[in-house]
Each structure stands twice: as C-alpha cells, then as structure tokens.
Design an enzyme around this catalytic site. Sequence first.
Site, mmCIF file in Angstrom:
data_model
loop_
_atom_site.group_PDB
_atom_site.id
_atom_site.type_symbol
_atom_site.label_atom_id
_atom_site.label_comp_id
_atom_site.label_asym_id
_atom_site.label_seq_id
_atom_site.Cartn_x
_atom_site.Cartn_y
_atom_site.Cartn_z
ATOM 1 C CD GLU B 50 -1.859 -2.229 1.508
ATOM 2 O OE1 GLU B 50 -0.701 -2.367 1.955
ATOM 3 O OE2 GLU B 50 -2.740 -3.298 1.876
ATOM 4 C CG PHE B 112 -9.794 -9.441 11.292
ATOM 5 C CD1 PHE B 112 -8.750 -9.868 11.764
ATOM 6 C CD2 PHE B 112 -10.320 -9.541 9.802
ATOM 7 C CE1 PHE B 112 -7.824 -10.369 10.857
ATOM 8 C CE2 PHE B 112 -9.349 -10.012 8.880
ATOM 9 C CZ PHE B 112 -8.131 -10.531 9.375
ATOM 10 C CD GLN B 113 -7.485 -7.326 7.431
ATOM 11 O OE1 GLN B 113 -8.407 -6.942 6.664
ATOM 12 N NE2 GLN B 113 -6.312 -7.781 7.212
ATOM 13 C CE LYS B 162 -18.089 -6.362 3.736
ATOM 14 N NZ LYS B 162 -17.713 -7.770 3.986
ATOM 15 C CG MET B 477 23.071 12.282 3.079
ATOM 16 S SD MET B 477 24.198 13.055 2.240
ATOM 17 C CE MET B 477 23.161 13.674 0.661
#
Lengths: 161, 577
Positions: B50, B112-113, B162, B477
């Site tokens: 993502e 969940f999630q 949802k 760097m």
Amino acid sequence: MRHTISILVENKFGVLSRVAGLFSGRGYNIESISVGETLDPKISVMTIVTEGEEAIVEQITKQLNKLIDVIKVQDLFEVEHVEREMVLIKITPPAQLKAEALRLAEIFRGRVVDSSQKTYTIEITGDEKKIEAFVELMKPMGVKEFVRSGKIAIAREKIRQ
Amino acid sequence: MKATGSQIIVESLKKEGVRHIFGYPGGVVLNIFDALYDAKDIKLFLTRHEQGATHMADGYARSTGKVGVALVTSGPGATNTVTGIATAAMDSIPIVVLTGQVPTMLIGNDAFQEADIVGITRPCCKYNYLVKDINDLAYTIKEAFHIASSGRPGPVVIDLPKDVSAATGKFHWPDKLNLRSYNPTMEGNRWMIEKAAEKITRSKKPVIIAGGGVILSGASDELRIFAEFTDIPVTTTLMGIGAFPTDHHLSLGMLGMHGTYYANMAIQESDLLIAVGMRFDDRVTGKIDAFAPNAEIIHIDIDPTSIRKNVDVDIPIVGDSTKVLFTLNQILKETDKPQWEEIRKSWIKHIDEWKKARPLSYRFDENIIKPQYVIEKLYEATGGDAIIATEVGQNQMWAAQFFKYKKPRTFLSSGGLGTMGYGFPAALGAQVAFPDKTVIDIAGDGSIQMNIQELATAVIYDLPVKVAILNNHYLGMVRQWQELFFNERYSHSYLHEVPSFVKIAEAYGAVGLRAEKPSDVEPVIREALRVRKPVFMDFVIDWKEKVYPMVPAGAPIDQMLFDEEPKKEEKKLKVIK
C-alpha cells in the site's frame, strides 16, 4: 505573553482533536480549553488560553485558521474582552470557621450548591484573579477538591460615541 | 438513480475525472473492488504494497498536476499508506486516499483489521473524513477532491466503512460545494504587490528563490517573464527544481545544504530576496540567524502559515504564485521603465565570477564509476527529455545537481519528509500518466530495497521505468555524515553484500544490467533506453564519493565544504568562506 483565543468551528466530531492535535503536534501549550455550542447548533466556539512569544502566537492563530473546520479565529489579546471561568470548590471547614467560609463565599458572590455534615461545595465564577484570590482564602478552610472549567471569553462591544 | 455505496464511489470518481487508481484489495473494500470490476473507464493498478500505491498516486499527481488516487483496505492496508500520506503532505501534493473501514457498528470494538485511520492520519494529511452515511458519499468525494487540489494542495483521506459501501441509496452528484470555513486567498494584496515592485526597482542585488509552490501553481511561465524582464537571477529549492530551466543564463541552480556555491553566495550577499512558493526549510536556510543577513525579504505564498514561520519577512504576500507574479509583472511593466540591464550589470557580473570560480564539478576517474558521471550520461542520452524520480540521500542530491531540468513536473523527489523508497513507485505513477515518456528513477542501493517489490507492478502493467542504482554498498549519505562529523565511525551504514540487482530484475521478469567501470556506463544506459521494459541498471560506483558542496547542518550557508584536491601537508577538506 498569555493569549486568549476564541475559535469558531464547525460542530462536527473530531474537530476538538484536530485543534488540540495542532497544539500538541507543533509543540504549543494549551493552558485551558473550553468548548460549547453557539446559537447556531452547527457551530461551536472554543476558547483556548495559550502562552508564547508574539511570533509563536501569530503562528498559532495562522495554523488554526488553516484548519479546514475553523471558521474564524480571534485573538482576544488584541481587543477589549470579558473573561470568565467557573470553579466548584469543596471545602471541609473546621466548625469554628464554617460561618466565615460562608461569609467569604457571599463576599465573592459564590453560591453554595451542595453541603453535607462536613463539607460545602461552592460555585464561583469570575476572572482568573478573583478565582485565585478566593481559592487562596479557602485554603485554611481545608480544600478537599476543586475543579475549574477553563476560561471562556467574549469581546466587548464598542460603545457608540 | 438507485445505486450501492460502492457504485456511488466509482461514479463520483468518474465525475472527478479519475482514470487511474493505485490500490490493493482486502475484506472491507471488496464491494468497491467489485464495482470497479465493471468500471471500464477506470483502471486500477494492483501494487505490491500500500505504501507503493500512495507513492504511485503521488508520482502521478506530481507529474500531471491532477489528483492521484489510492484505494486500500482497512487496518494494515490503511496504516501502510501513512508514509505515503505524510510524504505528500510535506510536499503539498494532491492525492485522495480511500481506505476501507470495518462496518460502522463495529467501529471502536477492536474488530478484525480495524485501525482508527482518521485519528492516525489527522496530523499528516490536509483533511480527512469518516463517511457514516451513504447519502454523504458523493458530496464527501467532491469536497475531498476540491480540498486536495485547491489552495496549498495536500493529501485527503476518506475512510469508508464496509456497510456504507454495501448499502443502497441514490446517486446524486452535487452541483456545488458549501465550505464556509475554507477559502484560500488566491489574489495577492495589490498594495503589497506594489510595494514589492517598488523594492524590486530599487534593489541592487536581488535574488529570486523559487520553490515547489511555483510548480504546483503552474507559475513557471510567469516566473520566467518576471526574471527575464527584471534580469534577476533565480535559484530553486529542491522542490522547485524544474520551475526555472537549469540551463538558463539567470539560473543559479539549487541553494541550501547541497546547493551550488554561487547560489548560496548570492543569497548571502543579496539585498533583496523574492521568495516564491517556498517555506524556508532548514535545509535551505542553514543557520537561520546568519541567513541572507543583508537582505529584505518579499515572500509570496498561498499558505499564510509559511510566512514568518522561520524567517522575518518585510513584504508578505498571501496568494497564488501565478496570480501574484502576473500582477507583479503588470505593475513592473507599467512603471517608468528602469534600465534593468544597466542596474543589474555589476550584480550579474559578480555572480558570473562565482559561477566560474566554483562550478558544480567532480573528479572524473577512468577506473571507477563516479555517480555524477552516471547522471551526466543519463542527461546526455535522454537530451533532458525525461521524467526523473529520485530516492533519498546522495543519489537524490546528485540527481538534483547534475541533471539539467528544463520543465516543471519532470523532477519527482521526496523533499520534506525525505522518504527512502519513494522514487521507484513515484516513477511508476508518472509512467502510468505518460506511457510514452522516458521515466528514470535515480536510486541508491539502500533506497531501492525499500520498495523493490513494486518491480512486479512495473513488469505486469508494462511500465518501462528505468532504475539507475548508484550502488556503493552503503547508506551513502549516512556514511558521508559519519565520515565528516562522527570521526569515521561507520555505525550500521554499511549494507554489506547487497543482492544481485541484475538477478532480482530477471527474477521479476524485468531486465538487469550492470556497469562496473566507466566505459560500461554509456552502453548500459543506451541498452536500458532501448528496451521497452522495466530495467534495473546496477552502477557500481566509487563508494567513497561524497556530495559536495555541503553546508554542515546548523552552519551558515556560505560555509561550504568542498572536495579539494588533496595536498600533502593540507587536510583534504577545507572550510571556505
């Protein structure tokens, strides 16, 4: 310098945390914050007391203005205004001082809002100095608990010449 | 029209002109993905992470000027977007990130999630929403696109439970928005602009600093008219690269920590800075008290909070760069025509001397590849006609210094947040927008490994991005700082034997090429540009090479370190004032 900032915001959930998060995220300090609806239930007003140098306060007001939900920001430091806060103070005065406590409350235009055998709970409103003076006077009375509302403030109307 | 929440979302995106989405599915966004199954005019690019999706949306937005869109699921899908969102926020890039959320009745139940993504992203996005009612969907999406792309642009997050995307309702596309609390100031204050014009007329040693705001506002043409008419040299910030052509005779290149000698010297000597669409970042100013000590400052920015945040400003002008510069140009042209060339003659001459004294340079070596050489060759091979994305670190600074950028939106780099792993997915986003353009990601071996999995996205969608890996086996760097400021104590900056980038490329179905000596560089680049496939070019570079000039953090910007020819009795590094 200490500044009292009045902020009109959209009355939506999450707005308070956006404003408070702005302060914490940028390392500014909030001394007190109080929020309530206005006459228009879609708008709330927040009063925030903060302290900082001029440049910091300028950033604070600009950053507040930038928030999408903020409608108007007014730094009341720049205008004549009236400030109030409210305190509920619960005291347990020794028997010989009970009358004195009540008398002092009356002088300060406080109201007794609850009492028990041992305690009085006094409501008092006013500006910071008045409240601090009252709390100071109540100390010998045995302050059991006290709670302050945070400041609210409103600009004075100009009197027409 | 009756529609599901998901259909409303898809229709609303179409109304906003969205053609490409970058995303990753998951349980709570299945309804939306199902609606996308039928949406023929919207193409979703399935990424491998993502974070990649948000950077792709970001690269798409930076290269096109349109709003980039990412769509991900709740919980881990949503939290993986945070780095991409914060990257876009720091650089004012308009993206809309749609995140799935558990059904409204489960919110707050540690379902969940579930993650409170509105809470998590609040400090790092321009605005965010949790849509609880299907009737708010269309309006919210329209408002989100407006907020993302107007004023000082930025990322906007829309959290979609949802049950809202599954519900049935009516699709109604709003005609207009009602945002009483959000009205960016576009026109600068006329009186202030007049005062600015007066100062410009009187100034003897002015410098223009152009920032990313010039590109975001599309003000490059106005800027060029302004600079050429008044004969004022222009330096750009990292984000402003491309706002003014690097090969222009008035160009000073980049300023700041790794800016050019002549840009930094000009700033320090100037009597007037005209800062446009930039915010005086600490990488630009160096020690703030010693920054441009003799200069008055005119600051043009659409965001009032940028003004007087870091430096004191004499003339603040809040407004859109294009509009303000347009008005300024008009006013200047109407004033009694000063003989600009005459006025600026000695200043320009002075600057040209600085340019001659210390141009950007490096020491070519026949036996080992210098990273700067690779960048020069990339420039030659493409004629500058390419979109360059960078990762973060030495590769980014060399890409900023040694490639010449002629047009805005051709240099994509994570400026504010400094996100390693940004360049490759951002390049893919740009390639989606411009399938026929050459898109090159200039990377380090450290950075490329942060989002290397997007090579699959590149191969599957036939996105022929070329990745030039400046491979020095180090976090270059970090190593440079350790060498200069930490007594060569290289604590955990050595990456040891990095994987074979050629084999990785081949394993994914891309092309891998390797260059080990300077004579390999050109053939490798030529071959990479020839094949219409994603390519990893693994350039084994001089691992000791550093980015110069360099202003040590916290020093004034005219105290630069240079790579001096080592002399026997002298120390290799010299501080030159």
